[in-house]
Design an enzyme around this catalytic site. Structure first.
Site, PDB file in Angstrom:
ATOM      1  N   SER A   1       6.693   6.535  11.386  1.00 25.69           N
ATOM      2  CA  SER A   1       7.039   7.735  10.640  1.00 25.69           C
ATOM      3  C   SER A   1       5.750   8.512  10.333  1.00 25.69           C
ATOM      4  CB  SER A   1       7.813   7.366   9.374  1.00 25.69           C
ATOM      5  OG  SER A   1       8.430   8.493   8.812  1.00 25.69           O
TER       6      SER A   1
ATOM      7  N   ASP B   1      17.453   8.702  15.931  1.00 30.88           N
ATOM      8  CA  ASP B   1      16.547   9.154  14.877  1.00 30.88           C
ATOM      9  C   ASP B   1      16.687  10.663  14.762  1.00 30.88           C
ATOM     10  OD1 ASP B   1      14.575   9.751  13.105  1.00 30.88           O
ATOM     11  OD2 ASP B   1      12.963   8.751  14.196  1.00 30.88           O
TER      12      ASP B   1
ATOM     13  N   HIS C   1      15.892   5.839  12.652  1.00 37.25           N
ATOM     14  CA  HIS C   1      14.469   5.886  12.315  1.00 37.25           C
ATOM     15  C   HIS C   1      13.888   4.478  12.209  1.00 37.25           C
ATOM     16  CE1 HIS C   1      11.100   8.368  11.165  1.00 37.25           C
ATOM     17  NE2 HIS C   1      10.952   7.789  10.002  1.00 37.25           N
TER      18      HIS C   1
END
Length: 748
Positions: free
Chosen positions: A556, A656, A688
């Site tokens: 991320s 995602d 994600h």
């Protein structure tokens, strides 16, 4: 597959029982919980419902059933509990059972009623000696009727037409169906068994949704004998441009009212952000909740508000100025003591998740005390005798239940504890593997130092040198804590033979709000320089680390930082990099995300404002202000592609929707086109995160094989066709990327 690791491995991590938060009865004599265990031999999950006797430490198996979840005690009962059971065609039943010596679970269990849809977030409160109010969450259609995707009519087309922002969220496309709170009563019949009344949609016609998706659950609402208090996204605010959640109260006298009364809304003057964690006081006449001030900032400091009268819009800040200054952290997990005189909550604090107690003193006003020192608390249950039961974990222990005294004369040490992993020893881990370092902060106006966790191998030897694995956390407003993780666990890398360092760089939570806020408009600035300082400090002060064998990994925001490292000098100090679901381009990645308020806030405004242009005002500009493109441009990794040259593994998942898969593909395409050794791993069914055990095992295999080969450690396992479909990747040309004709080699 030939696994060479002999100690704590990804298989051990992923097959270890995952224990739910413990639910004690009122006096703490018995604890209900579930364990979920995945077997890589049978490729199946097993769920057990268990009870733990806190005096004998004996754990009793009540039932082995994958459809059981959310056990809780009936209020006022020491042996009677309820739980949810998933049935065929999406139906959910509420089971009532009694823990009785010498009796089987089947003998003491019956179905009190059901709801014809998938349901979760069960809460029960006592109304009288023989009746209880029951509230749970299930989806409703636009007309307020119960919705079950398993039995709903199927359309002939898969097309979806959208006419406003917020097309999809996390890993789902937004649909007309919404979460709703449904209430009913459990009443004892003549035969002594409880029966469930019909369900009523508490939010029908209100235009509200609770629990708040995608992660809202029991923390989105509370129930008492006076009614239901809950939070919902503001229906007047665009969810893509605002975090605004409001607090509502539905007054109920019997929990049989149909239709439900109209929700009453509370206002928090000057606070335009998300509200959360509404909790009734034990007398059911007052309530507290958390709220954030900014409409587009998820990581602002949570403030505690008190509703002084449930029937009036009488809301005030709970902390006084003196107490406020003593806790520069964000409270969560609000819960009151049985007598209502003490409010307990947890908060991130210097890498730990501590419990705090807030009491009212006639002389000194509000008094705040920390009750725990180490570990990371995830759930709190006050007991009837004044003690507190809590669930926690640590960097070596995946689940611990504890009871702690709360009087000022008692120490912060737990008076009772039960560790599922025997404090990590059953996993081959020990607390002595974990330590901390403090390195110079690049922005000393907010913090002088940066705190990092250090995790060494269990067989660490003084005088021996080890490769370094630098893990960069996501967020960016997040932190590495003294807590367990099944996705990014430092022990996995330490037991491969790495010294692992996890820095809490600028933007991290738990080190003061100013430190968290300082990353705004500076994603590639102070945090990057903090990492430079960490590496410099380690080179000078940790002779056990071989600085010629280092790797960096991140997901991320951590993935963004890996791509940023590629374009800057620090990237050349690593032998290999791993980017999981990271940002490649601000324009492509951040403008395709679902929650646009996030980049608009963090980068100081919208990217389409030009001071010299005569532009109209739009909703986004009004909410986040006008800014030049400086913050967007200067922090964009894709502007530095000419410097990319470090071997990199790119991982990005198709579901995602926070950061689209094109971000990972773009990074991989650049690496390949530049002739840089690289691999691309994707999971079509993951978001994600990588949550499915089999997928997670493949993730760990690929990651460990990738980094190990660059630091001289043995491959974790042999390439395995059963683990993943390696289309021309791992074994191509001896594991090296084939140079493409006409493409230049990386710069030296």
């Amino acid at each position: 597959m030939t696994v060479r690791a002999q100690k704590f491995t990804p298989e051990v991590l992923l097959s270890a029982p995952r224990r739910s938060a413990g639910v004690p009865n009122a006096d703490g004599s018995s604890v209900l919980y579930t364990t979920s265990t995945y077997s890589f031999e049978t490729h199946a999950k097993t769920v057990e419902l268990r009870s733990l006797d806190t005096k004998t430490q004996e754990s009793r198996l009540l039932l082995q059933d994958n459809s059981i979840s959310e056990p809780l005690w009936l209020p006022g009962e020491k042996e009677v509990y309820a739980c949810l059971k998933s049935e065929d065609k999406g139906k959910t039943s509420i089971l009532i059972s009694m823990i009785m010596a010498g009796s089987s679970w089947k003998e003491s269990t019956y179905t009190a009623g059901s709801i014809d849809a998938p349901a979760s977030s069960l809460k029960i409160t006592q109304l009288s000696e023989d009746s209880y109010a029951v509230v749970l969450a299930a989806q409703s259609s636009a007309d307020g009727s119960l919705y079950n995707s398993g039995t709903a009519p199927k359309t002939q087309s898969t097309g979806k037409l959208y006419k406003s922002l917020f097309v999809r969220h996390w890993d789902d496309y937004v649909t007309p169906q919404k979460n709703s709170l449904w209430y009913a009563t459990l009443t004892k019949a003549k035969d002594g068994k409880f029966e469930l009344s019909k369900w009523v949609n508490a939010l029908k016609g209100a235009g509200l949704e609770s629990p708040v998706p995608p992660f809202g659950g029991t923390d989105s609402f509370d129930v008492s004998k006076s009614g239901i208090i809950f939070v919902s996204k503001d229906p007047k605010a665009n969810p893509a441009l605002s975090t605004k959640c409001d607090v509502y109260y539905i007054e109920l006298s019997s929990f049989t009212e149909d239709p439900a009364p109209k929700p009453f809304e509370y206002t928090t003057k000057g606070f335009k952000g998300a509200s959360a964690s509404p909790v009734f006081l034990p007398d059911a006449k007052k309530a507290v909740f958390l709220s954030l001030s900014g409409a587009g900032y998820e990581s602002d400091k949570s403030q505690i508000f008190l509703v002084e009268d449930l029937k009036k819009d009488s809301v005030k800040r709970l902390f006084n100025q003196k107490t406020e200054g003593s806790l520069d952290k964000s409270p969560q997990n609000l819960v009151f003591s049985h007598d209502g005189k003490t409010l307990y909550f947890s908060a991130e604090d210097q890498g730990y998740g501590r419990i705090f107690a807030l009491t009212s003193d006639p002389t000194n006003g509000e008094v705040l005390r920390a009750l725990t020192d180490t570990g990371y608390v995830s759930d709190i249950h006050p007991l009837s005798n004044g003690d507190v039961f809590y669930t926690s974990s640590s960097l070596v222990d995946y689940s611990s239940y504890s009871i702690i005294g709360t009087s000022k004369s008692e120490s912060r040490a737990a008076k009772w504890t039960h560790s599922s992993s025997k404090d990590g020893s059953s996993l081959g881990l020990k607390a002595s593997q974990v330590s901390s370092i403090r390195t110079p902060a690049s922005d000393t106006t907010v913090n002088k130092t940066v705190h990092s966790w250090v995790y060494k191998p269990s067989n660490f030897e003084e005088g021996k040198k080890y490769p370094l694995a630098l893990l960069i956390h996501g967020g960016p407003q997040g932190a590495w804590g003294d807590s367990w993780s099944t996705r990014w666990n430092p022990a996995v890398y330490a037991e491969q033979g790495y010294v692992v360092i996890t820095p809490n760089i600028t933007g991290s939570t738990g080190y003061g709000q100013a430190f968290t806020d300082a990353i705004r408009k500076d994603w590639g600035g102070a945090p990057y320089n903090d990492l430079v300082n960490v590496m410099d400090w380690v080179e000078k002060n940790m002779p056990e680390v071989d600085m010629t064998r280092t790797v960096a990994l991140g997901a991320s925001y951590g993935g963004y930082m890996v791509n940023w490292l590629q374009g800057h000098d620090l990237g050349r100090r690593f032998k290999a990099l791993v980017c999981h679901d990271g940002i490649f381009s601000f324009a492509g990645g951040l403008l395709a995300t679902e929650e646009l308020y996030f980049p608009f806030h963090d980068l100081g405004g919208t990217p389409w404002y030009s001071p010299s242009a005569n532009q109209t005002t739009d909703d986004a500009k009004q909410a986040f202000g006008q800014t030049s493109l400086d913050a967007w441009n200067k922090n964009d990794p894709s502007r530095y592609l000419d410097h990319w040259q470090t071997p990199q593994l790119v991982i990005h998942n198709e579901k995602d929707y926070r950061l689209c898969i094109s971000e990972g593909l773009a990074a991989f395409n650049v690496l390949q086109a530049r002739g840089i050794d690289s691999q691309f791993l994707t999971f079509p069914d993951e978001n994600h995160w990588v949550l499915a055990p089999e997928n997670s095992l493949v993730w760990h295999k690929v990651v460990l094989n990738w980094i190990n080969k660059y630091v001289g450690l043995p491959a974790y396992c042999e390439d395995d066709e059963e683990s993943a479909d390696f289309f021309g990747g791992l074994k191509q040309d001896g594991g090296k990327t084939v140079e493409m004709p006409g493409m230049g080699k990386p710069e030296t």
